[in-house]
Design a protein around this motif. Structure first.
Motif, PDB file in Angstrom:
ATOM      1  N   GLY A   1      42.013  44.152  56.377  1.00 49.18           N
ATOM      2  CA  GLY A   1      43.425  43.839  56.468  1.00 49.18           C
ATOM      3  C   GLY A   1      43.947  42.879  55.420  1.00 49.18           C
ATOM      4  O   GLY A   1      45.139  42.588  55.379  1.00 49.18           O
ATOM      5  N   ARG A   2      43.076  42.392  54.554  1.00 49.04           N
ATOM      6  CA  ARG A   2      43.469  41.428  53.515  1.00 49.04           C
ATOM      7  C   ARG A   2      43.486  42.146  52.165  1.00 49.04           C
ATOM      8  O   ARG A   2      42.568  42.898  51.842  1.00 49.04           O
ATOM      9  CB  ARG A   2      42.442  40.288  53.494  1.00 49.04           C
ATOM     10  CG  ARG A   2      42.721  39.199  52.519  1.00 49.04           C
ATOM     11  CD  ARG A   2      41.758  38.039  52.714  1.00 49.04           C
ATOM     12  NE  ARG A   2      40.364  38.416  52.618  1.00 49.04           N
ATOM     13  CZ  ARG A   2      39.602  38.211  51.546  1.00 49.04           C
ATOM     14  NH1 ARG A   2      40.101  37.618  50.492  1.00 49.04           N
ATOM     15  NH2 ARG A   2      38.346  38.594  51.544  1.00 49.04           N
ATOM     16  N   THR A   3      44.522  41.919  51.383  1.00 48.03           N
ATOM     17  CA  THR A   3      44.592  42.532  50.068  1.00 48.03           C
ATOM     18  C   THR A   3      43.674  41.798  49.106  1.00 48.03           C
ATOM     19  O   THR A   3      43.700  40.571  49.019  1.00 48.03           O
ATOM     20  CB  THR A   3      46.037  42.508  49.532  1.00 48.03           C
ATOM     21  OG1 THR A   3      46.874  43.240  50.429  1.00 48.03           O
ATOM     22  CG2 THR A   3      46.124  43.110  48.142  1.00 48.03           C
ATOM     23  N   VAL A   4      42.868  42.569  48.403  1.00 44.44           N
ATOM     24  CA  VAL A   4      41.936  42.021  47.414  1.00 44.44           C
ATOM     25  C   VAL A   4      42.246  42.683  46.075  1.00 44.44           C
ATOM     26  O   VAL A   4      42.324  43.905  45.990  1.00 44.44           O
ATOM     27  CB  VAL A   4      40.472  42.299  47.821  1.00 44.44           C
ATOM     28  CG1 VAL A   4      39.510  41.876  46.716  1.00 44.44           C
ATOM     29  CG2 VAL A   4      40.144  41.611  49.135  1.00 44.44           C
ATOM     30  N   ARG A   5      42.453  41.858  45.059  1.00 43.77           N
ATOM     31  CA  ARG A   5      42.711  42.397  43.718  1.00 43.77           C
ATOM     32  C   ARG A   5      41.459  42.133  42.878  1.00 43.77           C
ATOM     33  O   ARG A   5      40.940  41.021  42.860  1.00 43.77           O
ATOM     34  CB  ARG A   5      43.930  41.744  43.083  1.00 43.77           C
ATOM     35  CG  ARG A   5      44.297  42.336  41.727  1.00 43.77           C
ATOM     36  CD  ARG A   5      45.586  41.745  41.198  1.00 43.77           C
ATOM     37  NE  ARG A   5      46.694  41.848  42.150  1.00 43.77           N
ATOM     38  CZ  ARG A   5      47.464  42.917  42.299  1.00 43.77           C
ATOM     39  NH1 ARG A   5      47.260  43.966  41.552  1.00 43.77           N
ATOM     40  NH2 ARG A   5      48.438  42.918  43.175  1.00 43.77           N
ATOM     41  N   ILE A   6      41.022  43.158  42.206  1.00 47.40           N
ATOM     42  CA  ILE A   6      39.799  43.068  41.415  1.00 47.40           C
ATOM     43  C   ILE A   6      40.105  43.502  39.992  1.00 47.40           C
ATOM     44  O   ILE A   6      40.699  44.552  39.764  1.00 47.40           O
ATOM     45  CB  ILE A   6      38.704  44.005  41.997  1.00 47.40           C
ATOM     46  CG1 ILE A   6      38.339  43.593  43.405  1.00 47.40           C
ATOM     47  CG2 ILE A   6      37.481  44.036  41.087  1.00 47.40           C
ATOM     48  CD1 ILE A   6      37.572  42.311  43.526  1.00 47.40           C
ATOM     49  N   VAL A   7      39.728  42.665  39.042  1.00 44.01           N
ATOM     50  CA  VAL A   7      39.773  43.079  37.646  1.00 44.01           C
ATOM     51  C   VAL A   7      38.488  43.852  37.410  1.00 44.01           C
ATOM     52  O   VAL A   7      37.384  43.324  37.560  1.00 44.01           O
ATOM     53  CB  VAL A   7      39.872  41.872  36.698  1.00 44.01           C
ATOM     54  CG1 VAL A   7      39.823  42.334  35.250  1.00 44.01           C
ATOM     55  CG2 VAL A   7      41.135  41.094  36.989  1.00 44.01           C
ATOM     56  N   GLN A   8      38.645  45.126  37.129  1.00 44.85           N
ATOM     57  CA  GLN A   8      37.522  46.054  37.108  1.00 44.85           C
ATOM     58  C   GLN A   8      37.124  46.372  35.662  1.00 44.85           C
ATOM     59  O   GLN A   8      37.713  47.227  35.020  1.00 44.85           O
ATOM     60  CB  GLN A   8      37.918  47.331  37.848  1.00 44.85           C
ATOM     61  CG  GLN A   8      36.785  48.282  38.066  1.00 44.85           C
ATOM     62  CD  GLN A   8      37.228  49.491  38.868  1.00 44.85           C
ATOM     63  OE1 GLN A   8      38.399  49.848  38.878  1.00 44.85           O
ATOM     64  NE2 GLN A   8      36.293  50.125  39.525  1.00 44.85           N
ATOM     65  N   PRO A   9      36.092  45.678  35.162  1.00 43.86           N
ATOM     66  CA  PRO A   9      35.685  45.928  33.784  1.00 43.86           C
ATOM     67  C   PRO A   9      35.026  47.285  33.616  1.00 43.86           C
ATOM     68  O   PRO A   9      34.918  47.784  32.502  1.00 43.86           O
ATOM     69  CB  PRO A   9      34.695  44.800  33.508  1.00 43.86           C
ATOM     70  CG  PRO A   9      34.156  44.436  34.840  1.00 43.86           C
ATOM     71  CD  PRO A   9      35.263  44.678  35.820  1.00 43.86           C
TER      72      PRO A   9
END
Ligand code: FES
Length: 84
Positions: free
Chosen positions: A11-19
């Motif tokens: 339920g929590r938004t997670v932002r990932i910088v995806q190399p």
């Protein structure tokens, strides 16, 4: 240029910088989850093998239960639920 994705974890938004391509297990580790479910004795359980053998990384992905997080690539907009 690094690509950014966002998904929902419990339920929590997670932002990932995806190399590159990351598995769901890697994203969950980066999001700070140190265990994904509990044993029948309620001991915390976390991914062990990272290659699909131990089944300790089981999560629900987009409504599909018992998915091995180490075997699924993370994609933008995924909904992931652990048992904890
Ligand atoms: S970490 Fe072992 S099956 Fe995923």
């Amino acid at each position: 240029m690094a690509k950014s994705i966002s998904l929902r974890v419990n339920g929590r938004t997670v932002r990932i910088v995806q190399p590159g391509h990351l598995t769901v297990a890697a994203v969950l580790a980066r999001s700070g989850l140190d265990h994904l479910h509990r044993s029948v004795e309620l001991a915390p359980r976390a991914p062990v093998c990272g290659m699909g053998s131990c089944f300790e990384c089981r999560v629900t992905i987009d409504g599909r239960p018992y998915q091995r997080a180490c075997q699924v690539l993370a994609t933008h907009g995924m909904e992931i639920e652990s048992d904890v």
